[in-house]
Design an enzyme around this catalytic site. Structure first.
Site, short mmCIF file in Angstrom:
data_model
loop_
_atom_site.label_atom_id
_atom_site.label_comp_id
_atom_site.label_asym_id
_atom_site.label_seq_id
_atom_site.Cartn_x
_atom_site.Cartn_y
_atom_site.Cartn_z
N GLU A 188 1.29 8.41 0.54
CA GLU A 188 1.21 7.38 1.58
C GLU A 188 2.00 7.79 2.82
O GLU A 188 3.14 8.25 2.74
CB GLU A 188 1.76 6.07 1.03
CG GLU A 188 1.72 4.91 2.00
CD GLU A 188 2.39 3.65 1.45
OE1 GLU A 188 2.07 2.56 1.94
OE2 GLU A 188 3.24 3.77 0.53
N LYS B 145 -4.63 -1.59 3.63
CA LYS B 145 -3.80 -2.07 2.52
C LYS B 145 -3.77 -3.60 2.47
O LYS B 145 -3.50 -4.27 3.48
CB LYS B 145 -2.38 -1.52 2.70
CG LYS B 145 -1.41 -1.80 1.57
CD LYS B 145 -0.11 -1.04 1.84
CE LYS B 145 0.92 -1.23 0.75
NZ LYS B 145 2.13 -0.40 1.01
N CYS C 251 -0.18 2.02 -2.46
CA CYS C 251 1.17 1.70 -2.91
C CYS C 251 1.28 0.31 -3.52
O CYS C 251 0.90 0.13 -4.67
CB CYS C 251 2.16 1.89 -1.76
SG CYS C 251 3.87 2.15 -2.33
#
Length: 311
Positions: A51, A126, A163
């Site tokens: 990431e 995300k 993540c």
């Protein structure tokens, strides 16, 4: 977009990288390219980078200076992302690339997928944004508006989370329902500045192993390594984060087949028989026996039906 015939899916080699990052963006990008080339030379078809690898993990501290690092979604062809698009085509590999995105006045933690012919398959933003000491992502990123996305590539259908997404089983299940052959999670995680005794590494791995097992879908996780310090020291905990690496690849039952250590700059590879996994998943009956009619409470925040407090 490349479509994939589910009856003739190939055996694919997947890879994950891990390396340390600095304030030197050119150096970080060069390092990423180096490990991509190494993984491709080892036979990898799909290569996952960690990431936000182009920079330090700037989310350690809230600071307006870091917004200048974002790449406009209108200027992707003019940014470093175009270099990875060319590299994907050159090496005939699939590259999911994490980056800090700006779209007009809004900022996202995003990922763009380049297929093995260099084509741009689109962006995922995300969905789950953390906010805790050392991980102040809500200061920078709005929650993604793309929904969970799968991408049909030359080497199979990949589902991507970023993540903090990896802690939510709903994300993994939706990607599996959309047909993902592999779940990919680029990550930046390490020590907790507010509690030196807290080591989340095992918990982090087991959570994703559970996603693989519950969906009978292999997982690839890529994390960074090294120690990164806050730059402006304007926090209650102006310390550092030691990123613990441990990038790994599981099989479809959640067993870790290969993993990196906690500190090395390296890459890992593993071979997946996508066609065999599809047969195994179908025969196990997990998706045949689901009961969506019983899962309505998953659409609530607190487990209570809408209007449950009305007499």
């Amino acid at each position: 977009m490349t479509t994939q015939d589910p009856t003739t899916a190939p055996v694919v080699v997947v890879a994950a990288t891990q390396f340390s990052c600095s304030d030197n963006i050119k150096e970080n990008i060069s390092k990423a390219k180096h490990f991509i080339r190494q993984a491709a030379s080892a036979g990898a078809n799909i290569i996952l980078l960690q990431e936000l690898f182009a920079t330090r993990y700037f989310c350690q501290e809230p600071c307006e200076e870091y917004f200048s690092l974002a790449i406009s979604s209108k200027d992707i062809d003019k940014s470093f992302l175009s270099e990875f698009q060319s590299l994907a085509k050159e090496l005939n590999v699939v590259l999911p690339i994490s980056f800090f995105e700006r779209c007009n006045q809004v900022f996202y933690n995003s990922l763009i997928v380049f297929d093995a012919d260099g084509s741009n398959l689109g962006i995922y933003r995300k969905s789950h944004i953390p906010d805790s000491p050392g991980y102040y992502e809500k200061f920078y990123f709005s929650p993604g508006d793309t929904g969970f996305r799968c991408f049909s590539t030359r080497f199979g259908i990949i589902g991507v989370g970023i993540c903090w997404d990896q802690w939510f089983p709903e994300c993994a299940r939706i990607l599996a329902l959309q047909g993902a052959d592999i779940l990919l999670y680029p990550t930046a995680i390490g020590s907790e500045p507010q509690d030196a005794k807290l080591d989340s590494r095992g918990h982090w791995q087991r959570t994703m192993q559970g996603h693989a097992a519950a969906n009978m879908t292999p997982v690839i996780a890529s994390n960074r390594v090294g120690v990164e310090y806050t730059k402006y020291n304007n926090l209650q905990y102006p310390t550092n984060i030691t990123f613990y690496g441990s990038s790994f690849i599981t099989d479809a039952t959640g067993e870790i087949k290969v993993q990196a250590d906690t500190s090395s700059e390296t890459f890992i590879c593993h071979t997946l028989d996508i066609a065999a996994i599809r047969k195994q998943r179908a025969a196990w009956g997990l998706f045949r026996d689901r009961r969506p009619d019983l899962y309505s409470l998953l659409g609530t925040r607190d487990g209570h039906p809408v209007n449950c407090w009305k007499e």
